[in-house]
Every structure is written in C-alpha cells, then in structure tokens.
Write an enzyme that holds these catalytic residues in place. Structure first.
Site, PDB file in Angstrom:
ATOM      1  N   HIS A  35      57.191  63.798 101.407  1.00 50.77           N
ATOM      2  CA  HIS A  35      55.935  64.508 101.643  1.00 50.77           C
ATOM      3  C   HIS A  35      54.835  63.534 102.054  1.00 50.77           C
ATOM      4  O   HIS A  35      55.001  62.318 101.970  1.00 50.77           O
ATOM      5  CB  HIS A  35      55.502  65.284 100.387  1.00 50.77           C
ATOM      6  CG  HIS A  35      56.212  66.583 100.219  1.00 50.77           C
ATOM      7  ND1 HIS A  35      57.415  66.698  99.565  1.00 50.77           N
ATOM      8  CD2 HIS A  35      55.895  67.843 100.623  1.00 50.77           C
ATOM      9  CE1 HIS A  35      57.810  67.968  99.573  1.00 50.77           C
ATOM     10  NE2 HIS A  35      56.898  68.682 100.216  1.00 50.77           N
ATOM     11  N   HIS A  36      53.705  64.112 102.429  1.00 51.96           N
ATOM     12  CA  HIS A  36      52.530  63.323 102.800  1.00 51.96           C
ATOM     13  C   HIS A  36      51.988  62.560 101.590  1.00 51.96           C
ATOM     14  O   HIS A  36      52.239  62.921 100.437  1.00 51.96           O
ATOM     15  CB  HIS A  36      51.434  64.235 103.376  1.00 51.96           C
ATOM     16  CG  HIS A  36      51.092  65.387 102.484  1.00 51.96           C
ATOM     17  ND1 HIS A  36      50.167  65.302 101.472  1.00 51.96           N
ATOM     18  CD2 HIS A  36      51.568  66.660 102.441  1.00 51.96           C
ATOM     19  CE1 HIS A  36      50.074  66.464 100.855  1.00 51.96           C
ATOM     20  NE2 HIS A  36      50.921  67.308 101.421  1.00 51.96           N
ATOM     21  N   GLY A  82      50.852  79.281  94.878  1.00 51.35           N
ATOM     22  CA  GLY A  82      51.739  78.298  95.473  1.00 51.35           C
ATOM     23  C   GLY A  82      51.503  76.887  94.981  1.00 51.35           C
ATOM     24  O   GLY A  82      52.092  75.941  95.501  1.00 51.35           O
ATOM     25  N   THR A  83      50.635  76.748  93.975  1.00 52.56           N
ATOM     26  CA  THR A  83      50.381  75.421  93.408  1.00 52.56           C
ATOM     27  C   THR A  83      51.584  74.987  92.573  1.00 52.56           C
ATOM     28  O   THR A  83      52.164  75.795  91.856  1.00 52.56           O
ATOM     29  CB  THR A  83      49.119  75.444  92.524  1.00 52.56           C
ATOM     30  OG1 THR A  83      48.021  75.934  93.297  1.00 52.56           O
ATOM     31  CG2 THR A  83      48.774  74.056  92.010  1.00 52.56           C
ATOM     32  N   THR A  84      51.934  73.709  92.668  1.00 49.39           N
ATOM     33  CA  THR A  84      53.026  73.174  91.849  1.00 49.39           C
ATOM     34  C   THR A  84      52.465  72.135  90.883  1.00 49.39           C
ATOM     35  O   THR A  84      51.312  71.745  90.960  1.00 49.39           O
ATOM     36  CB  THR A  84      54.126  72.548  92.723  1.00 49.39           C
ATOM     37  OG1 THR A  84      53.556  71.503  93.530  1.00 49.39           O
ATOM     38  CG2 THR A  84      54.749  73.580  93.643  1.00 49.39           C
ATOM     39  N   PHE A  94      56.545  78.857  99.662  1.00 47.11           N
ATOM     40  CA  PHE A  94      56.512  80.214 100.198  1.00 47.11           C
ATOM     41  C   PHE A  94      57.111  80.328 101.597  1.00 47.11           C
ATOM     42  O   PHE A  94      57.196  81.432 102.138  1.00 47.11           O
ATOM     43  CB  PHE A  94      55.074  80.753 100.198  1.00 47.11           C
ATOM     44  CG  PHE A  94      54.653  81.276  98.865  1.00 47.11           C
ATOM     45  CD1 PHE A  94      54.965  82.565  98.481  1.00 47.11           C
ATOM     46  CD2 PHE A  94      53.977  80.475  97.972  1.00 47.11           C
ATOM     47  CE1 PHE A  94      54.599  83.059  97.234  1.00 47.11           C
ATOM     48  CE2 PHE A  94      53.597  80.950  96.728  1.00 47.11           C
ATOM     49  CZ  PHE A  94      53.910  82.246  96.354  1.00 47.11           C
ATOM     50  N   ALA A 154      55.637  80.613  93.360  1.00 53.36           N
ATOM     51  CA  ALA A 154      56.784  80.007  94.024  1.00 53.36           C
ATOM     52  C   ALA A 154      56.501  78.538  94.296  1.00 53.36           C
ATOM     53  O   ALA A 154      55.355  78.159  94.559  1.00 53.36           O
ATOM     54  CB  ALA A 154      57.099  80.729  95.329  1.00 53.36           C
ATOM     55  N   SER A 155      57.536  77.730  94.243  1.00 59.09           N
ATOM     56  CA  SER A 155      57.371  76.318  94.569  1.00 59.09           C
ATOM     57  C   SER A 155      57.173  76.125  96.062  1.00 59.09           C
ATOM     58  O   SER A 155      56.636  75.112  96.496  1.00 59.09           O
ATOM     59  CB  SER A 155      58.597  75.530  94.109  1.00 59.09           C
ATOM     60  OG  SER A 155      59.768  75.978  94.774  1.00 59.09           O
ATOM     61  N   LYS A 212      50.053  64.228  98.488  1.00 55.11           N
ATOM     62  CA  LYS A 212      50.688  65.113  97.504  1.00 55.11           C
ATOM     63  C   LYS A 212      50.686  64.446  96.135  1.00 55.11           C
ATOM     64  O   LYS A 212      51.147  63.313  95.970  1.00 55.11           O
ATOM     65  CB  LYS A 212      52.114  65.460  97.917  1.00 55.11           C
ATOM     66  CG  LYS A 212      52.771  66.485  96.991  1.00 55.11           C
ATOM     67  CD  LYS A 212      54.058  66.999  97.567  1.00 55.11           C
ATOM     68  CE  LYS A 212      54.716  68.016  96.637  1.00 55.11           C
ATOM     69  NZ  LYS A 212      53.880  69.194  96.392  1.00 55.11           N
TER      70      LYS A 212
END
Length: 234
Positions: A131-132, A71-73, A99, A96-97, A135
């Site tokens: 996002h936070h 799940g890492t982008t 989940f 996946a970008s 990120k």
C-alpha cells in the site's frame, strides 16, 4: 439518496465525486477538525475516517438512526460493540475491509483456492500486501480478510505479520509511494508456485463499492456484509 460522509479525506472526496455523478447528494461531510451540512438529513452515512475515529463516527450514525457503511480498518477489535449498538437501535450496518467489487470477488476466489489446496501439504501459503506510505495500519484489513479465508481450510493456527513460525500464516506488509493496493496469495513448493493477485489501479473501485453498499443498505434493517450486497453465497 442523501449521503453523510464521515471522513472527508482522499476516499471521501472520491466517494463524493462518484455519488454526485450517480445523482445522489452529499448533505453532510466531516473531518476530525470540522464539519458542514445537516447530518440529520442523511439517508445513509458512509464512513472512511481513521481507526481512532471510526467507533465514534459509527456510533453517531447508529444513535441517530442513520444506516452506516464503514470502510475504515484498524479498529475491528471493537466491531462487536458496534454490532450490539446496531441491534439495540434496530439499525443498519455494513463494515468491510474493502468495498471494491473486484476484491470481494477475489475473497471468494481466495477461499475456494484455499479449499482446493488444503490436501496438498507440500505447498506453503503466504500473503503479501503493498500500500501507499500514508496507510496507518499494517497488515491491511484486506490482507487480514484474505488470511482468515485461508485459515478456514488450513492447518495453520493463526496469521502473523512477518512471522517465521511454520505454524502461522505469514503476512508481509510493504509500504511504497502511490500504490493503491496490491494483494497476493502465494502457494510455494519445491517444484512450483501458484499465485493469485489483485491490483487496484485507483480508489474508484473502493468508492463505487461503498456507494453500491449504501444503496443496498438504505431502507434495510440489520447487519450485512459485501456478500449480501453482491449476492455471493458462502
């Protein structure tokens, strides 16, 4: 199911908690600095680390014959390398970008909306993600996936971050304290506006989806997506 957690930050800890509640066990967990447990015991690896560590972590799992859910982008320029490695090892891999089950349903809604809106050129489409502040990558992988879904049915040639080019799909990325993830697609005309939005309230949705993907992947061979996991048809 015996799980190896490759990356034991905030997401890794939530995955561990929910996996244990479902009766699974965590036999290995690692950070950039340390590791504990027996990696070879794992039935499946779940990888949520950092962009600079993702390829190494995924390779480690595939080379050990352990199915891997990533799940890492921010590393996807090397995605095809991992696909090739998986195929050469007759392995199992899902990347996946995002989940979250809700987000993956939202991806399909987004594509359908883009197809529906395509003939109506007076509407200009854009994507915003929030996002936070921790990120690292921008725009988010989720926003990129949304943009790619829109581009399939658009005259826009590509997506660009904070672009003013009318031929590009504009993505705006914002960073705010304690935001789990908000993604909005907007269609604006001089007459009215249409918006589609997904708001994550906690990390549990991402973790639950990753565990669901791991349960799906165990004992399978090949390259899969969350559409396979959820049974969503193209």
């Amino acid at each position: 199911m015996k799980i190896a957690l490759l990356g034991y930050g905030k997401m890794g800890k939530v995955i561990e908690k929910l996996a244990l509640e479902k009766g699974h066990s965590v036999v290995f967990k690692s950070t950039i600095d340390s590791s504990e447990g027996n990696f070879k015991e794992a039935d499946v690896a779940i990888e949520f680390s950092a962009p600079e560590a993702a390829v190494s972590n995924i390779s480690k799992a595939l080379e050990a014959g352990i199915p891997v859910v990533s799940g890492t982008t921010g590393w996807l320029a090397r995605y095809h390398e991992m696909v090739n490695l998986c195929e050469s090892r007759n392995g199992s891999f899902i990347s996946a970008s995002n989940f979250s089950v809700g987000v993956n349903l939202f991806f399909s809604i987004n594509e359908y909306a883009a197809k529906l809106m395509a003939p109506w050129k007076e509407y200009d489409v854009s994507v915003e993600e929030i996002h936070h502040t921790e990120k690292k990558d921008a725009p988010s992988g989720t926003a990129i996936t949304m943009a790619e879904g829109i581009l399939k049915h658009s005259d826009k040639r590509d997506w660009q971050l904070d672009s003013s080019d009318e031929k590009s799909l504009k993505i705006t990325a914002k960073r705010e304290e304690d935001v789990k993830g908000t993604h909005t697609v907007s269609y604006n005309s001089t007459i009215d506006a249409i918006s589609l939005e997904h708001v994550a309230h906690s990390r549990d949705g991402f973790a639950k989806g990753a565990i669901l993907a791991a349960e799906f992947l165990k004992d399978k061979k090949g390259i899969f997506t969350m559409k396979d996991v959820l049974g969503i048809e193209d």
